[in-house]
Design a protein around this motif. Structure first.
Motif, PDB file in Angstrom:
ATOM      1  N   THR A 155       0.832  -1.202   0.000  1.00  0.00           N
ATOM      2  CA  THR A 155       0.000   0.000   0.000  1.00  0.00           C
ATOM      3  C   THR A 155       0.873   1.262   0.000  1.00  0.00           C
ATOM      4  O   THR A 155       0.554   2.243  -0.679  1.00  0.00           O
ATOM      5  N   ASP A 179      -7.531  -4.500  -2.271  1.00  0.00           N
ATOM      6  CA  ASP A 179      -7.422  -5.207  -0.998  1.00  0.00           C
ATOM      7  C   ASP A 179      -8.834  -5.114  -0.426  1.00  0.00           C
ATOM      8  O   ASP A 179      -9.144  -4.265   0.409  1.00  0.00           O
ATOM      9  N   ASP A 184      -6.591  -0.047   2.783  1.00  0.00           N
ATOM     10  CA  ASP A 184      -6.353   1.184   3.518  1.00  0.00           C
ATOM     11  C   ASP A 184      -5.675   2.258   2.662  1.00  0.00           C
ATOM     12  O   ASP A 184      -5.052   3.180   3.175  1.00  0.00           O
TER      13      ASP A 184
HETATM   14 MG   LIG Z   1      -1.924  -2.935   2.125  1.00  0.00          MG
END
Ligand SMILES: [Mg+2]
Ligand SMILES: Nc1ncnc2c1ncn2[C@@H]1O[C@H](COP(=O)(O)OP(=O)(O)OP(=O)(O)O)[C@@H](O)[C@H]1O
Length: 394
Positions: A155, A179, A184
């Motif tokens: 991420t 995801d 996130d």
């Molecule tokens: Mg991630």
């Protein structure tokens, strides 16, 4: 390798089914310089891996039936949207008639000159670049960030890379958070989205670029993000069929689509792989991570995913943990393409919800990410504004 095959990418083809004369034809196609014969499966389901992840530009399906093999065509369609060319031998007038309305690009009755078959394949793969509504398919580049281990930096990489494309290269960029359970990406960018991918895929009606635009949230860099569902249990609403269509539309609307993922080779990931131009495989300097990245490379091979599209990133490459890049490369039997240093600015930036490449572009981490962005998308490619600059750059 000849100059010709170096400059023009080969057309990737997979063969399913069987019929009279297929063996001879298969041999000839396998030797042809313009084609890359990825493999052959007598039964469609046995070819599932290559059909899903093989980046095929065409599927040749051979049938002994004199009628349209509708079940087999439907089975192929479960795995890939690549154009289908049917091969048949003998009496096939019913098949020819039915094929007119079917989802097949062409029908060839064997025996045929190899060149005729190659031409039909190339023509089908060319037309395959148009979607069903006749629009030319978008050519946005899909860059998927994957790692089989949690916490390796997927991420962080996806958010910083996409912010970098939008801000420093002026690319029209989408960050797609796949995801699906615990995404996130939006948080790392400090975005509180009103809508997520779940709202998009459950909304009524066909998806098109206008509709997609209504569900993305804009970041101050100009980057658009389509966040993961808010609740983990809603992940399953994002089906593979929806994703395939979403990617098609995103490629029409954006120059580059960065996809963040979860650490699994599940259905949505496989659907994404089939559309992925660059697969950034994030590795670290820990033995379990390296072991799992190695297994991922093997899985990708089983899926016939083109090796040259896989690029290994070594994250936290400078960490002093008794392991060096060379050892990672030896264990993976694969080169590390990008090295990203461990940098204190990263956790700070994560906690401030502002990607480090924006808050600290000159940090070691910021430089590494901007360099990676430049290598992945050289400025000359597809940046409309720059093309019109004068000779002296003014
Ligand atoms: Mg991630
Ligand atoms: N190069 C780096 N330097 C310093 N810290 C880093 C770096 N890369 C990642 N981190 C830290 O590691 C944490 C985990 O990274 P990230 O969330 O990107 O992993 P992930 O692979 O997406 O994990 P998950 O599978 O759980 O989604 C980040 O919050 C960040 O603080």
């Amino acid at each position: 390798m000849t100059v010709e095959t170096q400059t023009r990418e080969k057309t990737r083809v997979f063969i399913t089914g069987n019929c009279e004369g297929l063996n001879e034809l298969g041999d000839a196609l396998g030797r042809h310089s313009e084609l890359e014969l990825v493999g052959h499966a007598d039964h469609v389901r046995d070819g599932a891996g290559a059909l899903t992840g093989g980046h095929l530009q065409a599927v040749l399906h051979a049938t002994r039936s004199s009628a349209l093999p509708a079940d087999e065509i439907a089975a192929i369609r479960e795995y890939t949207q690549a154009p289908i060319v049917l091969l048949a031998s003998g009496e096939a007038s019913a098949l020819l008639e039915e094929a007119l309305d079917a989802d097949v690009a062409d029908v060839l009755l064997l025996p045929q000159l190899t060149e005729n078959v190659v031409f039909a394949i190339r023509k089908a793969s060319h037309a395959g670049r148009r979607s069903k509504d006749g629009r030319v398919r978008g050519n946005g580049r899909v860059i998927t960030v994957f790692s089989p281990k949690g916490g390796t930096g997927k991420t962080v990489t996806a958010t910083n890379l996409s912010a970098s494309f939008a801000k420093y290269a002026g690319k029209k960029t989408l960050l797609l958070d796949l995801d699906l359970q615990f995404g996130d990406a939006a948080i790392m960018l400090g975005i509180e989205p009103e809508k997520t991918i779940q709202d998009l895929v459950t909304a009524p009606g066909e998806l098109d670029p206008e509709k997609l635009a209504g569900y993305t949230t804009r970041h101050s860099t100009g980057l658009d993000i389509l966040p993961a569902p808010i609740r983990p249990e809603d992940a399953e609403l994002v089906t593979e069929a929806k994703l395939v269509r979403l990617m098609e539309v995103a490629k029409e609307s954006y120059e580059v689509i960065v996809v963040d993922t979860s650490p699994f080779f599940h259905g949505p990931m496989l659907a994404t792989l089939d559309q992925t131009d660059d697969l950034l495989l994030v590795c670290g300097l820990e033995v379990p991570t390296i072991k799992n990245v190695r297994l991922s490379l093997q899985t990708l091979q089983l899926l016939s995913f083109p090796t040259e599209r896989v690029k290994v990133i070594l994250n936290r490459a400078n960490s002093n943990v008794g392991m060096k890049k060379g050892e990672v490369e030896a264990a993976l039997e694969s080169k590390v393409r990008f090295e990203v240093p461990s940098d204190r600015v990263v956790p700070l930036a994560v906690n401030r919800s502002n990607p480090a490449v924006l808050s600290d572009p000159k940090s070691d981490f910021g430089r590494a990410v901007r360099e990676m962005a430049k290598t992945l998308l050289p400025a000359a490619a597809a940046n409309g504004k720059r093309r019109f600059l004068g000779k002296n750059g003014s």
